[in-house]
Design an enzyme around this catalytic site. Structure first.
Site, PDB file in Angstrom:
ATOM      1  N   ARG A 101      -7.414   4.733  -4.198  1.00 43.33           N
ATOM      2  CA  ARG A 101      -6.568   5.885  -4.542  1.00 43.33           C
ATOM      3  C   ARG A 101      -6.339   6.020  -6.034  1.00 43.33           C
ATOM      4  O   ARG A 101      -6.329   5.031  -6.767  1.00 43.33           O
ATOM      5  CB  ARG A 101      -5.194   5.716  -3.866  1.00 43.33           C
ATOM      6  CG  ARG A 101      -5.241   5.664  -2.337  1.00 43.33           C
ATOM      7  CD  ARG A 101      -5.168   7.041  -1.755  1.00 43.33           C
ATOM      8  NE  ARG A 101      -5.417   7.067  -0.306  1.00 43.33           N
ATOM      9  CZ  ARG A 101      -5.101   8.104   0.471  1.00 43.33           C
ATOM     10  NH1 ARG A 101      -4.513   9.165  -0.042  1.00 43.33           N
ATOM     11  NH2 ARG A 101      -5.395   8.087   1.749  1.00 43.33           N
ATOM     12  N   TYR A 157       0.832  -1.215   0.000  1.00 46.74           N
ATOM     13  CA  TYR A 157       0.000   0.000   0.000  1.00 46.74           C
ATOM     14  C   TYR A 157       0.868   1.268   0.000  1.00 46.74           C
ATOM     15  O   TYR A 157       1.867   1.345   0.724  1.00 46.74           O
ATOM     16  CB  TYR A 157      -0.953   0.006   1.213  1.00 46.74           C
ATOM     17  CG  TYR A 157      -1.630   1.356   1.356  1.00 46.74           C
ATOM     18  CD1 TYR A 157      -2.621   1.743   0.451  1.00 46.74           C
ATOM     19  CD2 TYR A 157      -1.236   2.271   2.336  1.00 46.74           C
ATOM     20  CE1 TYR A 157      -3.202   2.997   0.532  1.00 46.74           C
ATOM     21  CE2 TYR A 157      -1.815   3.525   2.421  1.00 46.74           C
ATOM     22  CZ  TYR A 157      -2.799   3.885   1.515  1.00 46.74           C
ATOM     23  OH  TYR A 157      -3.359   5.133   1.581  1.00 46.74           O
ATOM     24  N   HIS A 180       2.591  17.835   7.102  1.00 46.24           N
ATOM     25  CA  HIS A 180       1.546  17.142   6.339  1.00 46.24           C
ATOM     26  C   HIS A 180       0.552  18.186   5.808  1.00 46.24           C
ATOM     27  O   HIS A 180      -0.567  18.286   6.292  1.00 46.24           O
ATOM     28  CB  HIS A 180       0.852  16.156   7.294  1.00 46.24           C
ATOM     29  CG  HIS A 180      -0.047  15.167   6.634  1.00 46.24           C
ATOM     30  ND1 HIS A 180      -1.051  14.517   7.325  1.00 46.24           N
ATOM     31  CD2 HIS A 180      -0.099  14.689   5.364  1.00 46.24           C
ATOM     32  CE1 HIS A 180      -1.682  13.687   6.511  1.00 46.24           C
ATOM     33  NE2 HIS A 180      -1.136  13.779   5.321  1.00 46.24           N
ATOM     34  N   LYS A 225       5.348   9.311   2.927  1.00 46.57           N
ATOM     35  CA  LYS A 225       5.141   9.532   4.366  1.00 46.57           C
ATOM     36  C   LYS A 225       6.413   9.191   5.166  1.00 46.57           C
ATOM     37  O   LYS A 225       6.765   9.893   6.109  1.00 46.57           O
ATOM     38  CB  LYS A 225       3.964   8.702   4.872  1.00 46.57           C
ATOM     39  CG  LYS A 225       2.665   8.893   4.095  1.00 46.57           C
ATOM     40  CD  LYS A 225       2.008  10.230   4.343  1.00 46.57           C
ATOM     41  CE  LYS A 225       0.625  10.289   3.687  1.00 46.57           C
ATOM     42  NZ  LYS A 225      -0.050  11.579   3.882  1.00 46.57           N
ATOM     43  N   CYS A 266      -9.054  13.949   4.969  1.00 48.65           N
ATOM     44  CA  CYS A 266      -9.833  15.051   5.543  1.00 48.65           C
ATOM     45  C   CYS A 266      -9.827  16.297   4.656  1.00 48.65           C
ATOM     46  O   CYS A 266     -10.148  17.388   5.123  1.00 48.65           O
ATOM     47  CB  CYS A 266      -9.347  15.382   6.944  1.00 48.65           C
ATOM     48  SG  CYS A 266      -9.671  14.050   8.118  1.00 48.65           S
TER      49      CYS A 266
HETATM   50  N1  LIG Z   1     -18.161  17.129   3.364  1.00 47.77           N
HETATM   51  C1  LIG Z   1     -16.976  17.434   2.839  1.00 47.77           C
HETATM   52  N2  LIG Z   1     -16.169  16.431   2.415  1.00 47.77           N
HETATM   53  C2  LIG Z   1     -14.970  16.762   1.895  1.00 47.77           C
HETATM   54  C3  LIG Z   1     -14.531  18.110   1.777  1.00 47.77           C
HETATM   55  N3  LIG Z   1     -13.296  18.113   1.233  1.00 47.77           N
HETATM   56  C4  LIG Z   1     -12.974  16.815   1.020  1.00 47.77           C
HETATM   57  N4  LIG Z   1     -13.989  15.987   1.395  1.00 47.77           N
HETATM   58  C5  LIG Z   1     -14.028  14.510   1.258  1.00 47.77           C
HETATM   59  O1  LIG Z   1     -13.074  13.940   2.136  1.00 47.77           O
HETATM   60  C6  LIG Z   1     -12.425  12.806   1.530  1.00 47.77           C
HETATM   61  C7  LIG Z   1     -10.937  13.010   1.543  1.00 47.77           C
HETATM   62  O2  LIG Z   1     -10.610  14.168   0.789  1.00 47.77           O
HETATM   63  P1  LIG Z   1      -9.141  14.418   0.257  1.00 47.77           P
HETATM   64  O3  LIG Z   1      -9.102  15.803  -0.287  1.00 47.77           O
HETATM   65  O4  LIG Z   1      -8.745  13.320  -0.650  1.00 47.77           O
HETATM   66  O5  LIG Z   1      -8.321  14.298   1.632  1.00 47.77           O
HETATM   67  P2  LIG Z   1      -6.744  14.173   1.897  1.00 47.77           P
HETATM   68  O6  LIG Z   1      -6.476  12.737   2.153  1.00 47.77           O
HETATM   69  O7  LIG Z   1      -6.521  15.012   3.120  1.00 47.77           O
HETATM   70  O8  LIG Z   1      -6.044  14.697   0.698  1.00 47.77           O
HETATM   71  C8  LIG Z   1     -12.996  12.689   0.133  1.00 47.77           C
HETATM   72  O9  LIG Z   1     -13.996  11.704   0.130  1.00 47.77           O
HETATM   73  C9  LIG Z   1     -13.575  14.046  -0.119  1.00 47.77           C
HETATM   74  O10 LIG Z   1     -14.642  14.001  -1.030  1.00 47.77           O
HETATM   75  C10 LIG Z   1     -15.425  19.160   2.231  1.00 47.77           C
HETATM   76  O11 LIG Z   1     -15.134  20.356   2.164  1.00 47.77           O
HETATM   77  N5  LIG Z   1     -16.624  18.762   2.757  1.00 47.77           N
HETATM   78  C1  LIG Z   2      -1.112   8.574   1.379  1.00 46.89           C
HETATM   79  C2  LIG Z   2      -1.844   8.950   2.363  1.00 46.89           C
HETATM   80  O1  LIG Z   2      -2.232  10.237   2.313  1.00 46.89           O
HETATM   81  P1  LIG Z   2      -3.420  11.267   2.523  1.00 46.89           P
HETATM   82  O2  LIG Z   2      -2.967  12.173   3.604  1.00 46.89           O
HETATM   83  O3  LIG Z   2      -3.602  11.960   1.181  1.00 46.89           O
HETATM   84  O4  LIG Z   2      -4.673  10.525   2.894  1.00 46.89           O
HETATM   85  C3  LIG Z   2      -2.088   7.988   3.440  1.00 46.89           C
HETATM   86  O5  LIG Z   2      -2.614   8.356   4.482  1.00 46.89           O
HETATM   87  O6  LIG Z   2      -1.705   6.826   3.254  1.00 46.89           O
HETATM   88 MN   LIG Z   3      -4.658  13.587  -0.362  1.00 48.67          MN
END
Ligand SMILES: Nc1nc2c(ncn2[C@@H]2O[C@H](COP(=O)(O)OP(=O)(O)O)[C@@H](O)[C@H]2O)c(=O)[nH]1
Ligand SMILES: C=C(OP(=O)(O)O)C(=O)O
Ligand SMILES: [Mn+2]
Length: 608
Positions: free
Chosen positions: A389, A220, A249, A229, A273
């Protein structure tokens, strides 16, 4: 390809004369006994050949509907980071601190050596020279990953700059981080392989003092693409502490206002998030523009002008697929349309495309789900794993900022901390100063997500969204953050904000529409930086004065907005014991500055 046969473990014909690297490669080949060794040269041709091997092996399915793009599914047990199997093996246990798993480095090396012995039997050992960040940085951040996973090679070629040009820059004596990886699935003669070989025993190990990584058992991304990471956060955070910078991060974005004021903003949200989404935001407020610099990791150093400059060390996007759609993140959709992507654990359409929950409002009538089974909209389970992903070159991002390629980075004006909280945390709060902002970051909390194995939806402290990634003692890390603000000119330090897109109503619905509408919060942030809008002082910090958050054209009833931004003293009083418990966990290393911040907060809430 440069190869050699294992029946004569002599030094391979190698594209480097770096004696340390050559010795490590030959020792590793001797220990792991692969069938052959291949040096990754970074060429398109070699990349294609390895992809062809993956297709032939049944690991990759070539997509008919997207250029040079591939679908694959992992073993169902190997879908996320394994935090309980992740170790910081500092010499002293105290240096790993209360938030990390620790084992004596010597003991750990013995365990891993036993696991690595013969672990590449029947497989190819790939040597991937890579650099995180700019190849022409003042001090390039070199690494070499050894792996027996062609999936890792293809993904590393996307996520980092790899190959011979890196070796050339390294010359015969550069320092590099040796990053050892094996899926831990040797093949006996005649034994059939599986599409996603891995091992039930997993170790993700960082040695922060000697700057080494050893990973075993998982393919993974977060466990196996060791530049990401493991290096750019866990090892780099330890380097950053020693050298006076920050490895965080965080996404990095460029925001341009209608009057052409440009601000660079970094934001730390825990995995899954919203970093990738915010980094590629299409603001709904007219005239505001976002461009992307990074979606996951920021390295921040002081420039000669005393400001904090951020660079993104990565070369690709490794984004959460579900929830990514034309409505929520059109720029990510355009990036994946452009090709060169690997999709892991999403669903496959009948005409050779990919789909996941949230991509389109209506699911296709029939899919092959990530387990390889038939799926229809009436199926019980989602078609895609919640942590599935896409892995895509960052150059595909249609709004990539030109500054992405500048080794000097961009000066950061604001840092946002945020998490997933159903209650308590308002939409946006500005800290009073750097120390208070550090307190906000150090007490950041979020509900757990599918990005790590274990329960989902459990509130935990996730300081600076770095809980799983701080490569040393969390108390020392907080002190490092405070120290970064100390020598600096307060006016030049980024202003710190705390955001929460995920507050809910009584029925569980999101109070704030999120995604493109988050541009309204970015606008408020910039207007605060420019001294253009008022804020109300509350016990927890400064929140938008009534009418200052631009909701023009937004179909959101006043009551919901009021609930989204509300500071509820009772909710905060209930939060205090959780913060105290967290401070107790950090123990004597918790900086007195942050203890003072907590006491001040309690006093302001009348909870002292
Ligand atoms: N409700 C809500 N969900 C969000 C928002 N931004 C991202 N998400 C959801 O949170 C999940 C993770 O988002 P992502 O941008 O890939 O998070 P990362 O892992 O921090 O990059 C996805 O399913 C998005 O659709 C937001 O502003 N509101
Ligand atoms: C790659 C990762 O990143 P992200 O913060 O985009 O969820 C993870 O958590 O494994
Ligand atoms: Mn991401």
């Amino acid at each position: 390809m440069t190869t050699f046969q294992n029946d004569a473990i002599t030094l391979p014909e190698a594209p480097t004369r770096h004696p340390g690297l050559l010795a490590w490669v030959s020792q590793t080949a001797e220990l792991t006994t692969p069938e052959r060794v291949v040096w990754i040269d970074g060429s398109a041709q070699q990349h294609r050949e390895i992809i062809d091997d993956l297709v032939a092996a049944g690991t990759f399915v070539k997509l008919a509907k997207k250029p040079n793009s591939y679908w694959c599914a992992s073993d169902p047990t190997d879908v996320a980071r394994v935090e309980d199997r992740t170790f910081i093996c500092s010499v002293d246990e105290a240096d790993a601190g209360p938030t990390n798993n620790w084992m004596d480095p010597g003991e750990m090396r013995t365990i891993l050596k036993d696991l690595y012995r013969g672990c590449m039997k029947g497989r190819t050992m790939y040597v991937i020279p890579f650099v995180m960040g700019h190849l022409d940085a003042e001090k390039p951040m070199f690494g070499v990953e050894i792996t027996d996973s062609p999936y890792v090679v293809v993904s590393m070629n996307v996520m980092a700059k790899t190959g011979t040009r890196v070796l050339e820059k390294m010359g015969p004596s550069a320092d590099y981080v040796p990053a050892m990886h094996s899926i831990g699935a040797p093949l006996e003669p005649g034994q059939a392989d599986v599409a996603w070989p891995c091992n039930d025993t997993k170790y993700i190990v960082q040695f922060p003092q000697s700057r080494e990584i050893q990973s075993f058992g998982s393919g993974y991304g977060g466990n196996a693409l060791l530049g990401k990471k493991c290096y750019s956060l866990r090892i780099a955070s330890a380097m950053a502490r020693d050298e006076g910078w920050l490895a965080e991060h965080m996404l990095i974005l460029k925001l341009t206002s209608p009057s052409n004021v440009v601000k660079y903003i970094a934001a730390a949200f825990p995995s899954a998030c919203g970093k990738t989404n915010l980094a590629m935001l299409e603001p709904t407020v007219p005239g505001w523009k976002v461009e992307t610099l990074g979606d996951d990791i920021a390295w921040m150093r002081f420039g000669h002008d005393g400001r904090l400059y951020a660079t993104n060390p990565e070369n690709g996007l490794f984004g959460v697929a579900p929830g990514t759609g034309w409505d929520t993140n059109p720029n990510a959709m355009r990036a994946i349309e452009a090709g060169g992507s690997v999709f892991t654990n999403v669903a496959l359409t009948d005409d050779g495309d990919i789909w996941w929950e949230g991509m389109t409002p209506q699911p296709p009538a029939h899919l092959t789900d990530w387990h390889g089974n038939d799926w229809t909209p009436s199926s019980e389970n989602p078609s895609s794993h919640p942590n599935s992903r896409f892995c895509t070159p960052i150059r595909n991002c249609p709004i990539l900022a030109d500054e992405y390629d500048d080794p000097a980075g961009v000066p950061i004006s604001a840092i946002l901390f945020g998490g997933r909280r159903k209650t308590t945390i308002p939409l946006v709060t500005q800290s009073r100063d750097w120390a208070h902002g550090t307190f906000m970051g150090a007490t950041l909390s979020s509900e757990t997500t599918a990005a790590a194995t274990g329960a989902v939806g459990v509130v935990r402290r996730d300081p600076m969204a770095m809980l799983p990634f701080i490569g040393y003692n969390a108390g020392d890390y907080f002190q490092h953050w405070i120290d970064m603000g100390k020598g600096a000119d307060a006016d030049k330090m980024p202003k710190i904000f705390y955001v929460n897109w995920f507050r809910r109503d009584e029925d569980g619905g999101f109070l704030w529409p999120g995604y493109g509408e988050n541009g309204r919060v970015l606008k408020w942030v910039v207007e605060r930086l420019e001294g253009q809008v008022a804020a109300v002082e509350t016990p927890i910090g400064h929140v938008p004065a009534p009418g200052t958050l631009d909701i023009s054209g937004l179909d959101l009833d006043e009551g919901r907005l009021e609930q989204a931004v509300r500071v509820d003293p009772d909710e905060w009083k209930a939060e205090i014991p959780l913060i105290e418990e967290w401070f107790d966990k950090i123990g004597e290393k918790m900086p007195t500055t942050l203890i003072t911040e907590l006491n001040d907060l309690k006093a302001r809430l009348g909870a002292a």
